[in-house]
Design a protein around this motif. Structure first.
Motif, PDB file in Angstrom:
ATOM      1  N   CYS A   1       8.087  -8.066   5.471  1.00  0.00           N
ATOM      2  CA  CYS A   1       8.586  -6.794   4.946  1.00  0.00           C
ATOM      3  C   CYS A   1       9.179  -5.936   6.065  1.00  0.00           C
ATOM      4  O   CYS A   1       8.664  -5.910   7.179  1.00  0.00           O
ATOM      5  CB  CYS A   1       7.440  -6.050   4.253  1.00  0.00           C
ATOM      6  SG  CYS A   1       7.869  -4.364   3.753  1.00  0.00           S
TER       7      CYS A   1
ATOM      8  N   TYR B   1       8.977  -2.867   6.348  1.00  0.00           N
ATOM      9  CA  TYR B   1       8.115  -1.730   6.677  1.00  0.00           C
ATOM     10  C   TYR B   1       6.686  -2.096   7.087  1.00  0.00           C
ATOM     11  O   TYR B   1       5.984  -1.278   7.667  1.00  0.00           O
ATOM     12  CB  TYR B   1       8.023  -0.781   5.477  1.00  0.00           C
ATOM     13  CG  TYR B   1       9.353  -0.196   5.072  1.00  0.00           C
ATOM     14  CD1 TYR B   1       9.990   0.738   5.878  1.00  0.00           C
ATOM     15  CD2 TYR B   1       9.966  -0.598   3.895  1.00  0.00           C
ATOM     16  CE1 TYR B   1      11.210   1.272   5.511  1.00  0.00           C
ATOM     17  CE2 TYR B   1      11.193  -0.066   3.523  1.00  0.00           C
ATOM     18  CZ  TYR B   1      11.806   0.860   4.322  1.00  0.00           C
ATOM     19  OH  TYR B   1      13.005   1.383   3.966  1.00  0.00           O
ATOM     20  N   CYS B   2       6.214  -3.296   6.714  1.00  0.00           N
ATOM     21  CA  CYS B   2       4.825  -3.643   7.026  1.00  0.00           C
ATOM     22  C   CYS B   2       4.740  -5.136   7.325  1.00  0.00           C
ATOM     23  O   CYS B   2       5.759  -5.804   7.446  1.00  0.00           O
ATOM     24  CB  CYS B   2       3.899  -3.250   5.866  1.00  0.00           C
ATOM     25  SG  CYS B   2       4.089  -4.291   4.396  1.00  0.00           S
TER      26      CYS B   2
ATOM     27  N   CYS C   1       8.156  -5.880   0.757  1.00  0.00           N
ATOM     28  CA  CYS C   1       7.069  -6.331  -0.101  1.00  0.00           C
ATOM     29  C   CYS C   1       7.139  -5.539  -1.409  1.00  0.00           C
ATOM     30  O   CYS C   1       7.924  -4.601  -1.537  1.00  0.00           O
ATOM     31  CB  CYS C   1       5.721  -6.125   0.595  1.00  0.00           C
ATOM     32  SG  CYS C   1       5.278  -4.385   0.798  1.00  0.00           S
TER      33      CYS C   1
ATOM     34  N   HIS D   1       6.491  -1.704  -0.992  1.00  0.00           N
ATOM     35  CA  HIS D   1       7.587  -0.958  -0.382  1.00  0.00           C
ATOM     36  C   HIS D   1       8.901  -1.078  -1.160  1.00  0.00           C
ATOM     37  O   HIS D   1       9.861  -0.375  -0.870  1.00  0.00           O
ATOM     38  CB  HIS D   1       7.749  -1.385   1.087  1.00  0.00           C
ATOM     39  CG  HIS D   1       6.691  -0.788   1.966  1.00  0.00           C
ATOM     40  ND1 HIS D   1       5.836  -1.555   2.731  1.00  0.00           N
ATOM     41  CD2 HIS D   1       6.333   0.511   2.148  1.00  0.00           C
ATOM     42  CE1 HIS D   1       5.003  -0.744   3.375  1.00  0.00           C
ATOM     43  NE2 HIS D   1       5.287   0.504   3.024  1.00  0.00           N
TER      44      HIS D   1
HETATM   45 ZN   LIG Z   1       5.742  -3.630   2.964  1.00  0.00          ZN
END
Ligand SMILES: [Zn+2]
Length: 190
Positions: A145, A147-148, A181, A184
């Motif tokens: 992802c 962001y993560c 993901c 997000h």
């Molecule tokens: Zn994420």
């Protein structure tokens, strides 16, 4: 014939993997054909973000049924082609996929499709659905992802930095895509 569908998200390195696999075939002396749909109009080459690229041998345009037949005949006549690599497979119509698989069923050729599973709305592309149903082997090209650290399973479309969930399925150019993901996708950290 053996058929494969390598699927990933918008930002996974599908083209890089295609080029690497093609290179491996070629360096062991095998004949391969590279094709891509004309809809992907960015270039006539198959390119990856890491800089590798290869000229597409055939660009598949609108008369898909004839194109599938012509391509099959080239493979059947040559007797040396051992693999067909297809980039951006989700942009080819199901009729092309089905015709190619049927025509080459009784050969030793490997057909390797590379493409996206889902569009930015989270819906599986019609052609990707057909590939999931028809090919011998399905393999995921994983991405993390944006962001993560979770696996990216959605493509988030953004316009001017804002998430967009509706609109045309095919839009290349003035938009950005992020591999994200599920969490997000619905709650992007923009
Ligand atoms: Zn994420």
């Amino acid at each position: 014939m053996k058929s494969f569908f390598y699927y990933g998200t918008m930002n996974s390195s599908k083209s890089a993997q295609l080029l690497m696999a093609g290179h491996n075939y070629e360096s062991s002396g095998k004949d391969v054909i590279y094709i891509k749909p004309a809809l992907d109009t960015r270039s006539e080459r198959i390119t990856s973000r890491i800089g590798a690229e290869h000229e597409a041998d055939y660009i598949i345009t609108d008369d898909y049924f004839d194109r599938a037949n012509a391509l099959s005949n080239i493979v059947l006549d040559s007797l040396t082609v051992s693999a067909i690599f297809i980039d951006e497979a989700q942009f080819l119509p199901p009729s092309f996929i089905r015709e190619l698989l049927v025509k080459l069923e009784d050969t030793n050729v490997s057909i390797l499709f590379y493409g996206l599973l889902k569009d930015f709305r989270g819906h599986i592309f019609d052609t990707s659905k057909v590939l999931l149903e028809e090919v011998d082997d399905i393999r995921e090209i994983k991405t993390v992802c944006h962001y993560c650290d979770n696996k990216a399973t959605f493509n988030l479309r953004t316009v001017d930095g804002q998430p967009v969930y509706t609109g045309e399925q095919l839009k290349i150019g003035d938009t950005d895509y992020l591999s994200v993901c599920r969490r997000h996708y619905y709650y992007p950290a923009i």
